[in-house]
Enzyme design. Structure first.
Site, PDB file in Angstrom:
ATOM      1  CG  ASP A  75      31.595  66.705  51.565  1.00 21.38           C
ATOM      2  OD1 ASP A  75      31.495  67.894  51.199  1.00 21.38           O
ATOM      3  OD2 ASP A  75      32.041  66.372  52.685  1.00 21.38           O
TER       4      ASP A  75
ATOM      5  CD  GLU B 229      35.561  67.240  50.155  1.00 30.74           C
ATOM      6  OE1 GLU B 229      35.689  67.723  49.014  1.00 30.74           O
ATOM      7  OE2 GLU B 229      34.871  67.777  51.041  1.00 30.74           O
TER       8      GLU B 229
ATOM      9  CE  LYS C  18      32.001  69.455  58.264  1.00 30.88           C
ATOM     10  NZ  LYS C  18      32.480  70.218  57.131  1.00 30.88           N
TER      11      LYS C  18
END
Length: 163
Positions: free
Chosen positions: A70, A31, A86
């Site tokens: 996200d 991320e 993911k």
């Protein structure tokens, strides 16, 4: 036990971030790398992290929950995407070795929860004329967000005996 890589992200280009730029958190190194890539990417009009909340129904506990997506990204092309980051192994049904083990149950419940979240996010995206995407290590590498897969180690030359 695995250590999670998470922290507070310092948004450098606040004009490009839509939402509270003082409260941006990453929950994985992937991320964080995606955030840095989005800030540098000239094709991104704006982006945010966990600002989009999608209600979903969890089939296991039969209750409604909130899913914080996200990423939401608006590209300069006009296309908007909601993105979940993911590992690929978490996007496919788990292989059950012992169906009664706690680990197998947890993996199955997590997969059901993710599937429920992603189905709801797909509908919300569709209702807004957007798209929902899951970025695994495969997509992150294709986009240049993650470095290429590590190569094989070079074979070491035999050492001379110590005398």
């Amino acid at each position: 036990m695995k250590k999670t890589y998470s922290g507070k992200y310092n948004v450098k280009n606040r004009k490009k971030y839509r939402g509270d730029a003082t409260n941006v958190n990453y929950r994985s190194s992937w991320e964080k790398q995606a955030f840095m890539w989005l800030e540098k990417n000239d094709q991104v009009e704006w982006w945010n992290s966990e600002e989009m909340i999608v209600p979903y129904y969890y089939d296991v506990d039969k209750k409604r929950h909130k899913y914080h997506v996200d990423l939401t990204i608006k590209w300069k092309t006009g296309k908007t995407v909601m993105v979940e980051i993911k590992p690929k192994k978490q996007t496919i049904p788990p292989k059950v070795k012992n169906p009664k083990s706690k680990r197998s149950l947890n993996e199955a419940f997590a997969f059901i929860m993710n599937t429920n979240k992603w189905e709801a996010a797909t509908e919300v995206a569709k209702d807004n004329g957007w798209k929902f995407e899951i970025w695994t290590e495969v997509e992150l590498r294709q986009k240049g967000i993650l470095k290429k897969e590590p190569g094989k180690l070079k074979k070491l030359k035999p050492m001379k005996p110590y005398r």
